[in-house]
Structure formats: structure tokens, C-alpha cells
Scaffold this motif. Structure first.
Motif, mmCIF file in Angstrom:
data_model
loop_
_atom_site.group_PDB
_atom_site.id
_atom_site.type_symbol
_atom_site.label_atom_id
_atom_site.label_comp_id
_atom_site.label_asym_id
_atom_site.label_seq_id
_atom_site.Cartn_x
_atom_site.Cartn_y
_atom_site.Cartn_z
ATOM 1 N N PHE A 110 -17.325 52.245 -12.298
ATOM 2 C CA PHE A 110 -17.195 53.696 -11.713
ATOM 3 C C PHE A 110 -17.008 53.366 -10.160
ATOM 4 O O PHE A 110 -17.660 52.475 -9.421
ATOM 5 C CB PHE A 110 -18.677 54.278 -11.836
ATOM 6 N N ILE A 111 -16.077 54.141 -9.636
ATOM 7 C CA ILE A 111 -15.745 53.722 -8.085
ATOM 8 C C ILE A 111 -15.811 55.326 -7.534
ATOM 9 O O ILE A 111 -15.501 56.227 -8.127
ATOM 10 C CB ILE A 111 -14.283 53.467 -8.222
ATOM 11 N N HIS A 112 -16.531 55.019 -6.286
ATOM 12 C CA HIS A 112 -16.612 56.287 -5.327
ATOM 13 C C HIS A 112 -16.216 55.584 -4.008
ATOM 14 O O HIS A 112 -16.774 54.731 -3.587
ATOM 15 C CB HIS A 112 -18.030 56.643 -5.250
ATOM 16 N N SER A 133 -8.068 47.943 -17.606
ATOM 17 C CA SER A 133 -7.165 48.254 -18.615
ATOM 18 C C SER A 133 -6.485 49.725 -18.304
ATOM 19 O O SER A 133 -5.378 49.953 -18.578
ATOM 20 C CB SER A 133 -7.731 48.550 -20.081
ATOM 21 N N MET A 134 -7.306 50.620 -17.618
ATOM 22 C CA MET A 134 -6.709 52.037 -17.169
ATOM 23 C C MET A 134 -7.689 52.521 -16.366
ATOM 24 O O MET A 134 -8.801 52.056 -16.170
ATOM 25 C CB MET A 134 -6.436 52.899 -18.331
ATOM 26 N N LEU A 135 -7.268 53.415 -15.529
ATOM 27 C CA LEU A 135 -8.083 54.196 -14.538
ATOM 28 C C LEU A 135 -8.031 55.526 -14.938
ATOM 29 O O LEU A 135 -7.021 56.269 -15.336
ATOM 30 C CB LEU A 135 -7.407 54.328 -13.152
ATOM 31 N N VAL A 136 -9.262 56.204 -15.220
ATOM 32 C CA VAL A 136 -9.458 57.592 -15.462
ATOM 33 C C VAL A 136 -9.881 58.387 -14.453
ATOM 34 O O VAL A 136 -11.018 58.173 -13.644
ATOM 35 C CB VAL A 136 -10.596 57.576 -16.594
ATOM 36 N N ILE A 137 -9.260 59.280 -14.034
ATOM 37 C CA ILE A 137 -9.668 60.500 -12.950
ATOM 38 C C ILE A 137 -9.635 61.811 -13.468
ATOM 39 O O ILE A 137 -8.981 62.147 -14.669
ATOM 40 C CB ILE A 137 -8.557 60.340 -11.940
ATOM 41 N N GLY A 138 -10.476 62.458 -12.907
ATOM 42 C CA GLY A 138 -10.287 64.227 -13.022
ATOM 43 C C GLY A 138 -9.680 64.816 -12.292
ATOM 44 O O GLY A 138 -9.089 64.524 -11.145
ATOM 45 N N ASP A 162 -10.370 47.174 -22.517
ATOM 46 C CA ASP A 162 -11.436 46.438 -22.460
ATOM 47 C C ASP A 162 -12.244 46.856 -21.089
ATOM 48 O O ASP A 162 -13.508 46.722 -21.372
ATOM 49 C CB ASP A 162 -10.880 44.967 -21.884
ATOM 50 N N THR A 163 -11.581 47.092 -19.933
ATOM 51 C CA THR A 163 -12.293 47.729 -18.911
ATOM 52 C C THR A 163 -11.704 48.749 -18.372
ATOM 53 O O THR A 163 -10.790 48.963 -18.109
ATOM 54 C CB THR A 163 -12.523 46.508 -17.723
ATOM 55 N N ILE A 164 -12.757 50.136 -18.085
ATOM 56 C CA ILE A 164 -12.012 51.322 -17.911
ATOM 57 C C ILE A 164 -12.670 51.616 -16.294
ATOM 58 O O ILE A 164 -13.812 51.391 -16.241
ATOM 59 C CB ILE A 164 -12.417 52.469 -18.731
ATOM 60 N N ALA A 165 -11.884 51.778 -15.439
ATOM 61 C CA ALA A 165 -12.165 51.975 -14.094
ATOM 62 C C ALA A 165 -12.161 53.703 -14.150
ATOM 63 O O ALA A 165 -11.434 54.331 -14.568
ATOM 64 C CB ALA A 165 -11.066 51.951 -13.224
ATOM 65 N N VAL A 166 -13.315 54.248 -13.500
ATOM 66 C CA VAL A 166 -13.353 55.643 -13.478
ATOM 67 C C VAL A 166 -13.579 55.987 -11.954
ATOM 68 O O VAL A 166 -14.304 55.550 -11.335
ATOM 69 C CB VAL A 166 -14.699 56.146 -14.304
ATOM 70 N N ALA A 167 -12.793 56.915 -11.480
ATOM 71 C CA ALA A 167 -13.018 57.230 -10.070
ATOM 72 C C ALA A 167 -13.868 58.865 -10.166
ATOM 73 O O ALA A 167 -13.623 59.756 -10.822
ATOM 74 C CB ALA A 167 -11.680 57.756 -9.385
ATOM 75 N N GLY A 224 -25.347 59.246 -15.532
ATOM 76 C CA GLY A 224 -26.109 59.126 -16.659
ATOM 77 C C GLY A 224 -26.287 57.561 -16.805
ATOM 78 O O GLY A 224 -26.857 57.457 -18.174
ATOM 79 N N LEU A 225 -25.746 56.476 -16.123
ATOM 80 C CA LEU A 225 -25.865 55.205 -16.684
ATOM 81 C C LEU A 225 -26.384 54.451 -15.332
ATOM 82 O O LEU A 225 -26.626 54.751 -14.528
ATOM 83 C CB LEU A 225 -24.466 54.636 -17.002
ATOM 84 N N ASP A 226 -26.915 53.043 -16.003
ATOM 85 C CA ASP A 226 -27.340 52.428 -14.901
ATOM 86 C C ASP A 226 -26.572 51.326 -14.794
ATOM 87 O O ASP A 226 -26.034 50.541 -15.687
ATOM 88 C CB ASP A 226 -28.931 52.073 -15.227
ATOM 89 N N ASP A 227 -26.343 50.715 -13.390
ATOM 90 C CA ASP A 227 -25.606 49.608 -13.180
ATOM 91 C C ASP A 227 -26.353 48.373 -13.616
ATOM 92 O O ASP A 227 -25.501 47.197 -13.722
ATOM 93 C CB ASP A 227 -25.031 49.544 -11.736
ATOM 94 N N LYS A 228 -27.492 48.173 -13.932
ATOM 95 C CA LYS A 228 -27.957 47.044 -14.237
ATOM 96 C C LYS A 228 -27.909 47.074 -15.975
ATOM 97 O O LYS A 228 -28.204 45.803 -16.538
ATOM 98 C CB LYS A 228 -29.407 47.154 -14.342
ATOM 99 N N GLU A 229 -27.359 47.933 -16.475
ATOM 100 C CA GLU A 229 -26.932 47.857 -17.926
ATOM 101 C C GLU A 229 -25.802 47.038 -18.350
ATOM 102 O O GLU A 229 -24.685 46.945 -17.365
ATOM 103 C CB GLU A 229 -26.663 49.289 -18.458
ATOM 104 N N ASP A 230 -25.595 46.228 -19.235
ATOM 105 C CA ASP A 230 -24.279 45.367 -19.576
ATOM 106 C C ASP A 230 -23.259 45.988 -19.563
ATOM 107 O O ASP A 230 -23.076 47.086 -20.289
ATOM 108 C CB ASP A 230 -24.682 44.594 -20.696
ATOM 109 N N GLY A 231 -22.098 45.870 -19.188
ATOM 110 C CA GLY A 231 -20.767 46.479 -19.163
ATOM 111 C C GLY A 231 -20.835 47.585 -18.013
ATOM 112 O O GLY A 231 -19.537 48.494 -18.280
ATOM 113 N N VAL A 232 -21.678 47.724 -17.310
ATOM 114 C CA VAL A 232 -21.516 49.091 -16.341
ATOM 115 C C VAL A 232 -21.533 48.427 -14.917
ATOM 116 O O VAL A 232 -22.488 47.608 -14.682
ATOM 117 C CB VAL A 232 -22.828 50.090 -16.677
ATOM 118 N N GLU A 233 -20.462 48.902 -14.016
ATOM 119 C CA GLU A 233 -20.668 48.336 -12.633
ATOM 120 C C GLU A 233 -20.329 49.671 -11.827
ATOM 121 O O GLU A 233 -19.560 50.483 -11.914
ATOM 122 C CB GLU A 233 -19.384 47.301 -12.818
#
Length: 278
Positions: free
Chosen positions: A36-38, A93-98, A4-9, A62-71
Motif C-alpha cells: 500500500f502506497i500513500h 506485478s501491477m498497480l491498482v488505483i481508484g 505476485d505483488t500488488i501495489a495499491v495507491a 483494515g490490514l496490519d503491516d506486521k502481517e506477512d505479505g503486507v507492506e
């Protein structure tokens, strides 16, 4: 367990690009929200320039936090702790990291601090190493036949319902230096095969599609078992439990799982199995 919701570092470096790309691909295939987390590395009482950080995050993702579903989220503090704390919300749902560099101040995920991130994340952590050229078609899951590894496989199967499942198990002959007769290895392998069939039967009871799972027994170590599994599809997703027994045991995310995160050139999903009850 739908995604449902993916966190990305991200630390805004190119090393985080594969995590961002994988998260965007997952959003495309699942419709998940992206967070997206920094981590700013600032003290909590030291205000960050949110406008500047937001602009940089837009350029990076490449995304805008004003877009639905982006934070966009900019927690303060030490990055491993700040990122883990930012993922505490129940909707993640998960954290994605590189992958980061080893043995440097920037080594937040695949060095010593991997212990902190994985031990303090109740939700699965996906370490994205490969280019996100498409959805995962194959899952390679290591097992030691424990409750924890069963939980990890079931979690992955439900998160990625379109991916085929291939289960691998590393085994060895106890006291091999003294067990020279070939029949000993044959008996051990026979017992391990029986354990594998019973394990897969239990999985099928919880998730019917796992009745189609393939498997392989490898007389070697855990790393070699995973590598053998990846020969089927080098772009497969590797799935590991954070706690286990025998060939996949680790006291505190730092032995087998941590070694595999370094050694295996494949995306790897680590599922927290500390309290698994399957």
C-alpha cells in the motif's frame, strides 16, 4: 505472468476504497503480497510522521503491516511521480488505483496526471471503478491487431487465467462520406473479419487457451466497441494497450485510452505496450 505483488495507491479518501477492496480480493484469489502506497506530498527533506501515517493506513485498509505479505510505503513528493517511483521494484506485478475527481488538485489519475502515471509505469495499471464482488469472470479486450494489443491481451490472459476472453475491434469504411455503396462496407468488414481470425490464431500460438476466445467486430468507434463487449458482463475487466494503431492509437496516453478510462464504467487494466515484441 502470475500476480505476485500488488501495489495499491491510496490518498486515504473513500475514492480509493474500490482499489483497496479489489487488491484484497486479488490477494484472496492469488495469494499475492500487497504494498500500500500513500504519497505524503512532502519535500524529501521534510520528515513525515510515519507512526501516524501507519495508523491511518491500518484504519483505511483494515490490514496490519506486521502481517506477512503486507507492506506500507510512504514516499515523499508529488503523488503521481512518488507513486510511480515506489512501483519501480521488479517484484511489482501491477498497480491498482481508484478513480479520482476530475480537474481538481486531487485528480491524480484520471485527469492530466494520468499521462505521468501510465507513461512511467512499466507494469500494468488497474483502475478499479466497480465494487469487488468477486474475481473477474470475463475480460473484454480492445484490439487494433497491432503487436501492442496482442501483448496486452496475452498479459491479461496470463494474469487472470480463469477469466474468459472476448476481443472487440472497431472498424469503419475509409472515406465513408464518398463510399455510399453497400458492397464497400461489406468488403471492408470481410477484410476485418479475416484480420481478426489471423490475429486470434497468432494469439493462440502464444497462449493455447486463447483458442477459445470469442470476438466481435463493431462498425463504430473504440468506445462503442468496448461498451458492446461489456453487454456480455458489465462486471468484466476491460483490457487496453497503452500504445497502438488505428482505432486504439494514442500519442502519449491521453487520447483513446484516457478517453476510455473516463467513459467506460468498468475496471480497466492498461498494459504498457510501448516496447512490445509479440
Amino acid at each position: 505472468m502470475p500476480i505476485d505483488t500488488i501495489a495499491v495507491a491510496t490518498d486515504f479518501s473513500s475514492r480509493a476504497d474500490r482499489a483497496i477492496d479489489r487488491a484484497r480480493q486479488l490477494r484472496q484469489s492469488t495469494g499475492a503480497n500487497l504494498r500500500f502506497i500513500h504519497a505524503t506530498s512532502l519535500a524529501e527533506d521534510d520528515p513525515a510522521d510515519i507512526a501516524a501515517l501507519t495508523q491511518r493506513m491500518r484504519l483505511t485498509t483494515g490490514l496490519d503491516d506486521k502481517e506477512d505479505g503486507v507492506e506500507f510505503v510512504f514516499p515523499a513528493g508529488s503523488p503521481p511521480a512518488a507513486i510511480a517511483n515506489a512501483c519501480e521494484r521488479d517484484d511489482i506485478s501491477m498497480l491498482v488505483i481508484g478513480p479520482a475527481r476530475y480537474n481538481t488538485l486531487g485528480d491524480f489519475f484520471l485527469g492530466t496526471a494520468v499521462d505521468y502515471v501510465l507513461r512511467n509505469m512499466a507494469k500494468p495499471v488497474l483502475v478499479a471503478k466497480m465494487r469487488a464482488n468477486g474475481p473477474y469472470r470475463q475480460i473484454v479486450a480492445g484490439t487494433d491487431f497491432s503487436v501492442g494489443s496482442a501483448h496486452a491481451i496475452l498479459t491479461a490472459a496470463r494474469m487472470f487465467p480463469e477469466a474468459a476472453i472476448h476481443v472487440v475491434h472497431a472498424w469503419h469504411v475509409p472515406f465513408q462520406a464518398w463510399q455510399k455503396d453497400s458492397y464497400v462496407a461489406e468488403e471492408v468488414e470481410k477484410a476485418e473479419l479475416q484480420n481478426m481470425k489471423q490475429f486470434l490464431a497468432r494469439l493462440k500460438e502464444h497462449e493455447a487457451r486463447l483458442g477459445d476466445a470469442t470476438y466481435e467486430l463493431v462498425m463504430s468507434n473504440a468506445s462503442e466497441a468496448i461498451r458492446r463487449g461489456l453487454e456480455l458482463d458489465p462486471s468484466a475487466l476491460v483490457v487496453l494497450g497503452s500504445h497502438g494503431a488505428s482505432g486504439f492509437r494514442q500519442a502519449a496516453i491521453g487520447s483513446v485510452t484516457s478517453d476510455l478510462l473516463r467513459a467506460i464504467e468498468a475496471d480497466t487494466l492498461v498494459v504498457n505496450t510501448k516496447d512490445a515484441e509479440v
